[in-house]
Design a protein around this motif. Sequence first.
Motif, PDB file in Angstrom:
ATOM      1  N   UNK A  30       0.823  -1.204   0.000  1.00 13.12           N
ATOM      2  CA  UNK A  30       0.000   0.000   0.000  1.00 13.12           C
ATOM      3  C   UNK A  30       0.861   1.260   0.000  1.00 13.12           C
ATOM      4  N   UNK A  31       1.978   1.222   0.708  1.00 15.59           N
ATOM      5  CA  UNK A  31       2.908   2.359   0.669  1.00 15.59           C
ATOM      6  C   UNK A  31       3.460   2.565  -0.739  1.00 15.59           C
ATOM      7  N   UNK A  32       3.717   1.455  -1.442  1.00 15.65           N
ATOM      8  CA  UNK A  32       4.190   1.571  -2.824  1.00 15.65           C
ATOM      9  C   UNK A  32       3.127   2.198  -3.715  1.00 15.65           C
ATOM     10  N   UNK A  58       8.992   3.475  -5.083  1.00 12.48           N
ATOM     11  CA  UNK A  58       7.978   2.431  -5.246  1.00 12.48           C
ATOM     12  C   UNK A  58       8.605   1.129  -5.735  1.00 12.48           C
ATOM     13  N   UNK A  59       9.612   1.227  -6.617  1.00 16.37           N
ATOM     14  CA  UNK A  59      10.301   0.032  -7.096  1.00 16.37           C
ATOM     15  C   UNK A  59      11.063  -0.662  -5.963  1.00 16.37           C
ATOM     16  N   UNK A  60      11.666   0.130  -5.085  1.00 18.18           N
ATOM     17  CA  UNK A  60      12.362  -0.460  -3.937  1.00 18.18           C
ATOM     18  C   UNK A  60      11.375  -1.167  -3.010  1.00 18.18           C
ATOM     19  N   UNK A  61      10.225  -0.555  -2.769  1.00 19.82           N
ATOM     20  CA  UNK A  61       9.204  -1.195  -1.930  1.00 19.82           C
ATOM     21  C   UNK A  61       8.660  -2.453  -2.585  1.00 19.82           C
ATOM     22  N   UNK A  62       8.543  -2.437  -3.916  1.00 22.26           N
ATOM     23  CA  UNK A  62       8.051  -3.626  -4.624  1.00 22.26           C
ATOM     24  C   UNK A  62       9.011  -4.800  -4.473  1.00 22.26           C
ATOM     25  N   UNK A  63      10.300  -4.508  -4.486  1.00 20.23           N
ATOM     26  CA  UNK A  63      11.260  -5.585  -4.264  1.00 20.23           C
ATOM     27  C   UNK A  63      11.346  -6.028  -2.828  1.00 20.23           C
ATOM     28  N   UNK A  80      -1.034 -11.235  -3.163  1.00 19.61           N
ATOM     29  CA  UNK A  80      -0.589 -11.391  -4.546  1.00 19.61           C
ATOM     30  C   UNK A  80      -1.408 -10.521  -5.494  1.00 19.61           C
ATOM     31  N   UNK A  81      -2.730 -10.489  -5.288  1.00 13.46           N
ATOM     32  CA  UNK A  81      -3.573  -9.660  -6.148  1.00 13.46           C
ATOM     33  C   UNK A  81      -3.297  -8.171  -5.914  1.00 13.46           C
ATOM     34  N   UNK A  82      -3.093  -7.792  -4.664  1.00 10.79           N
ATOM     35  CA  UNK A  82      -2.788  -6.391  -4.365  1.00 10.79           C
ATOM     36  C   UNK A  82      -1.458  -5.977  -4.978  1.00 10.79           C
ATOM     37  N   UNK A  83      -0.492  -6.878  -4.980  1.00 12.12           N
ATOM     38  CA  UNK A  83       0.812  -6.573  -5.555  1.00 12.12           C
ATOM     39  C   UNK A  83       0.703  -6.352  -7.061  1.00 12.12           C
ATOM     40  N   UNK A  84      -0.130  -7.155  -7.734  1.00 15.15           N
ATOM     41  CA  UNK A  84      -0.323  -6.974  -9.171  1.00 15.15           C
ATOM     42  C   UNK A  84      -0.972  -5.622  -9.467  1.00 15.15           C
ATOM     43  N   UNK A  85      -1.960  -5.242  -8.650  1.00 14.96           N
ATOM     44  CA  UNK A  85      -2.597  -3.940  -8.832  1.00 14.96           C
ATOM     45  C   UNK A  85      -1.593  -2.812  -8.611  1.00 14.96           C
ATOM     46  N   UNK A  86      -0.754  -2.946  -7.598  1.00 10.09           N
ATOM     47  CA  UNK A  86       0.257  -1.919  -7.325  1.00 10.09           C
ATOM     48  C   UNK A  86       1.244  -1.805  -8.478  1.00 10.09           C
ATOM     49  N   UNK A  87       1.654  -2.939  -9.047  1.00 10.27           N
ATOM     50  CA  UNK A  87       2.600  -2.895 -10.162  1.00 10.27           C
ATOM     51  C   UNK A  87       1.992  -2.192 -11.375  1.00 10.27           C
TER      52      UNK A  87
END
Length: 291
Positions: A30-32, A58-63, A80-87
């Motif tokens: 969510x922070x990303x 945001x890229x650092x938080x994604x990793x 997993x679904x939230x991560x896809x939406x964030x990406x």
Amino acid sequence: MPVDPKNPEMRRRRFRPIPVRMLVPNVITLLAICAGLTAIRLSTEGRMELAVAAIVFAALLDGLDGRVARMIKGQSKFGAELDSLADFVNFGVAPGLILYSWQLNELHNGGWIAAMVFAISGGLRLARFNATMDDPNKPAFAANYFTGVPAPAGAITVLLPIYLGFLGLPKPPAMLTAFYTLLIAFLMVSRLPVFSGKTVRMRVPPEMVLPVFVSVIFFIALLIGYPWHILSAGSVLYLLSLPAGWKSYRDHARAAAVPSATPADVASSSPATPFAAVSESEQDDRPARLN
């Protein structure tokens, strides 16, 4: 028989409490998303340096969120679904809008089409990744490769013209920036094998712990002191490394396509024959791939 509403069996079943360790990775995700949305706002206000910095953050938080989830065993389908939406938001929509606000708007509809194609390509790439993640027909060595440039890497590399502009270089023609944006979008949705490094063992020998700490601190200091130099060099080196990942994938595919020797062939052939050499190398490499 009368029904007793106070009977525990008649009460509505409630959801079980969720452990805190399941929430921590989602908070990072969510922070990303907040960083990606803030980057869009900053770009519309003309504060491009902060907008690009928000994308990098945001890229650092994604990793970080995925590694934290695996470390504390906080993986979940929701995460997993939230991560896809964030990406999609951070590495598809936000970079496209930043490029449009920076220069692509000079092309009017043409620049908007380039930004929109990049954002859609990021969404399609993520959808394909989710659909093929559990493909049972994948060879074992394919787990170490992405299909197409991943969304975070695509977002960092597509902003290369902006990095060069921050270094004082003349702004390239808008048509060239649009072509470069479409090129990165094509690499994201392509079938190009890209080395991921997911199966690389992350254990550090005891004698290398302190040098690793010093190297990480040195890199962070360079990134803070010379962010546009590091991002520009990293983007160029990443693009130049793509053919190496394709060649490595082809070498693994050719090695996997070699038929294994039968027991009779093994008994009749010497260890120095090519078939024996290939078989031994495959046997030595298979545990490393599975681990």
